[in-house]
Design a protein around this motif. Structure first.
Motif, PDB file in Angstrom:
ATOM      1  N   PHE A  30     -12.751  10.544  22.230  1.00 24.66           N
ATOM      2  CA  PHE A  30     -12.382  11.301  23.427  1.00 24.66           C
ATOM      3  C   PHE A  30     -11.879  10.359  24.517  1.00 24.66           C
ATOM      4  O   PHE A  30     -10.843  10.611  25.147  1.00 24.66           O
ATOM      5  CB  PHE A  30     -13.586  12.117  23.919  1.00 24.66           C
ATOM      6  N   ASN A  31     -12.575   9.244  24.725  1.00 27.01           N
ATOM      7  CA  ASN A  31     -12.147   8.277  25.736  1.00 27.01           C
ATOM      8  C   ASN A  31     -10.773   7.707  25.403  1.00 27.01           C
ATOM      9  O   ASN A  31      -9.951   7.485  26.306  1.00 27.01           O
ATOM     10  CB  ASN A  31     -13.176   7.158  25.886  1.00 27.01           C
ATOM     11  N   GLU A  32     -10.496   7.470  24.126  1.00 25.02           N
ATOM     12  CA  GLU A  32      -9.165   6.992  23.729  1.00 25.02           C
ATOM     13  C   GLU A  32      -8.091   8.012  24.099  1.00 25.02           C
ATOM     14  O   GLU A  32      -7.018   7.632  24.577  1.00 25.02           O
ATOM     15  CB  GLU A  32      -9.116   6.704  22.230  1.00 25.02           C
ATOM     16  N   GLU A  33      -8.371   9.294  23.882  1.00 26.13           N
ATOM     17  CA  GLU A  33      -7.424  10.342  24.272  1.00 26.13           C
ATOM     18  C   GLU A  33      -7.162  10.302  25.778  1.00 26.13           C
ATOM     19  O   GLU A  33      -6.019  10.424  26.219  1.00 26.13           O
ATOM     20  CB  GLU A  33      -7.959  11.722  23.912  1.00 26.13           C
ATOM     21  N   LEU A  34      -8.229  10.159  26.546  1.00 23.40           N
ATOM     22  CA  LEU A  34      -8.101  10.105  27.999  1.00 23.40           C
ATOM     23  C   LEU A  34      -7.257   8.917  28.434  1.00 23.40           C
ATOM     24  O   LEU A  34      -6.396   9.038  29.314  1.00 23.40           O
ATOM     25  CB  LEU A  34      -9.485  10.016  28.654  1.00 23.40           C
ATOM     26  N   VAL A  35      -7.485   7.757  27.819  1.00 24.21           N
ATOM     27  CA  VAL A  35      -6.735   6.551  28.169  1.00 24.21           C
ATOM     28  C   VAL A  35      -5.269   6.723  27.798  1.00 24.21           C
ATOM     29  O   VAL A  35      -4.370   6.430  28.594  1.00 24.21           O
ATOM     30  CB  VAL A  35      -7.354   5.304  27.489  1.00 24.21           C
ATOM     31  N   LYS A  36      -4.999   7.209  26.587  1.00 26.51           N
ATOM     32  CA  LYS A  36      -3.609   7.403  26.143  1.00 26.51           C
ATOM     33  C   LYS A  36      -2.865   8.383  27.036  1.00 26.51           C
ATOM     34  O   LYS A  36      -1.667   8.245  27.258  1.00 26.51           O
ATOM     35  CB  LYS A  36      -3.574   7.889  24.694  1.00 26.51           C
ATOM     36  N   ALA A  37      -3.572   9.384  27.566  1.00 28.12           N
ATOM     37  CA  ALA A  37      -2.954  10.372  28.447  1.00 28.12           C
ATOM     38  C   ALA A  37      -2.807   9.861  29.883  1.00 28.12           C
ATOM     39  O   ALA A  37      -2.227  10.545  30.730  1.00 28.12           O
ATOM     40  CB  ALA A  37      -3.776  11.658  28.439  1.00 28.12           C
ATOM     41  N   GLU A  89      -6.753  20.765  35.548  1.00 21.59           N
ATOM     42  CA  GLU A  89      -6.529  19.774  34.487  1.00 21.59           C
ATOM     43  C   GLU A  89      -7.824  19.042  34.154  1.00 21.59           C
ATOM     44  O   GLU A  89      -8.148  18.827  32.981  1.00 21.59           O
ATOM     45  CB  GLU A  89      -5.444  18.774  34.877  1.00 21.59           C
ATOM     46  N   ALA A  90      -8.592  18.683  35.177  1.00 19.77           N
ATOM     47  CA  ALA A  90      -9.875  18.015  34.949  1.00 19.77           C
ATOM     48  C   ALA A  90     -10.820  18.939  34.176  1.00 19.77           C
ATOM     49  O   ALA A  90     -11.500  18.500  33.238  1.00 19.77           O
ATOM     50  CB  ALA A  90     -10.499  17.582  36.276  1.00 19.77           C
ATOM     51  N   ILE A  91     -10.853  20.201  34.545  1.00 22.18           N
ATOM     52  CA  ILE A  91     -11.691  21.174  33.831  1.00 22.18           C
ATOM     53  C   ILE A  91     -11.264  21.255  32.371  1.00 22.18           C
ATOM     54  O   ILE A  91     -12.110  21.251  31.461  1.00 22.18           O
ATOM     55  CB  ILE A  91     -11.612  22.565  34.509  1.00 22.18           C
ATOM     56  N   ARG A  96     -12.808  19.821  26.572  1.00 18.67           N
ATOM     57  CA  ARG A  96     -12.515  19.185  25.282  1.00 18.67           C
ATOM     58  C   ARG A  96     -13.537  18.101  24.931  1.00 18.67           C
ATOM     59  O   ARG A  96     -13.561  17.602  23.810  1.00 18.67           O
ATOM     60  CB  ARG A  96     -11.130  18.540  25.331  1.00 18.67           C
ATOM     61  N   CYS A  97     -14.370  17.736  25.886  1.00 18.58           N
ATOM     62  CA  CYS A  97     -15.343  16.644  25.714  1.00 18.58           C
ATOM     63  C   CYS A  97     -16.422  17.035  24.701  1.00 18.58           C
ATOM     64  O   CYS A  97     -16.906  18.168  24.706  1.00 18.58           O
ATOM     65  CB  CYS A  97     -15.998  16.360  27.070  1.00 18.58           C
ATOM     66  N   SER A 105     -26.338  20.678  28.084  1.00 13.01           N
ATOM     67  CA  SER A 105     -26.008  19.673  29.085  1.00 13.01           C
ATOM     68  C   SER A 105     -25.003  20.240  30.066  1.00 13.01           C
ATOM     69  O   SER A 105     -24.472  21.339  29.873  1.00 13.01           O
ATOM     70  CB  SER A 105     -25.466  18.406  28.423  1.00 13.01           C
ATOM     71  N   GLU A 106     -24.743  19.475  31.113  1.00 12.47           N
ATOM     72  CA  GLU A 106     -23.840  19.914  32.163  1.00 12.47           C
ATOM     73  C   GLU A 106     -23.034  18.730  32.656  1.00 12.47           C
ATOM     74  O   GLU A 106     -23.550  17.617  32.770  1.00 12.47           O
ATOM     75  CB  GLU A 106     -24.671  20.503  33.308  1.00 12.47           C
ATOM     76  N   ILE A 107     -21.766  18.986  32.948  1.00  6.90           N
ATOM     77  CA  ILE A 107     -20.880  17.973  33.525  1.00  6.90           C
ATOM     78  C   ILE A 107     -20.320  18.547  34.823  1.00  6.90           C
ATOM     79  O   ILE A 107     -19.828  19.672  34.846  1.00  6.90           O
ATOM     80  CB  ILE A 107     -19.737  17.601  32.557  1.00  6.90           C
TER      81      ILE A 107
END
Length: 147
Positions: A30-37, A89-91, A96-97, A105-107
């Motif tokens: 997931f973090n890789e997706e975030l970085v690539k985006a 967009e953040a939501i 997707r996380c 849990s909650e974010i």
């Protein structure tokens, strides 16, 4: 717009229960997706509050309260710093996380103030001071005028 994404603590995270190998792998993807985006600017997990402290301010007095802290639902177990076009967009990214905890849990998503949000109170002198400090951070955070 910048947002801080707060992963709320649970009883397990406060007890020091470490994430599983599978969760670490899922979060890594997931973090890789975030970085690539181009969304993720930073992100880290936090030790339990038992290893932390709070400083309480009352006028000119300061008092230190050692962890652990009792209200688990108010604690943070980790965070990301994201740059997104909007709250929506953040939501969408958070949805997707992978679930960051073994159970429920909650974010929480919170927008970060930018200089223009402060209006006239953020004087040209204060703006210059902030830009100098950001430059001293070694280019890790661009001065607002460079954005």
């Amino acid at each position: 717009m910048r947002f801080v994404i707060l992963v709320k603590a649970t009883r397990d995270s406060e007890a020091g229960v470490m994430p599983s190998k599978q969760l670490l792998a899922d979060m890594g993807r997931f973090n890789e997706e975030l970085v690539k985006a181009g969304v993720m600017q930073a992100g880290e997990g936090l030790h339990p509050s038992s290893k932390g402290a709070r400083v309480r301010f009352s006028g000119n007095k300061r008092s230190v309260i050692d962890g652990p802290f009792t209200e688990t639902k108010e604690l943070v177990a980790g965070f990301w710093l994201w740059k997104c076009a909007s709250l929506q967009e953040a939501i969408d990214w958070v949805k997707r996380c992978p679930n960051p905890m073994p159970g429920d849990s909650e974010i929480e998503i919170r927008q970060i103030f930018e200089a223009e949000d402060f209006g006239e109170a953020f004087t040209p002198e204060l703006r210059e001071q902030e830009e100098r400090m950001r430059a001293q951070l070694g280019g890790k955070a661009k001065p607002r005028s460079a954005r």
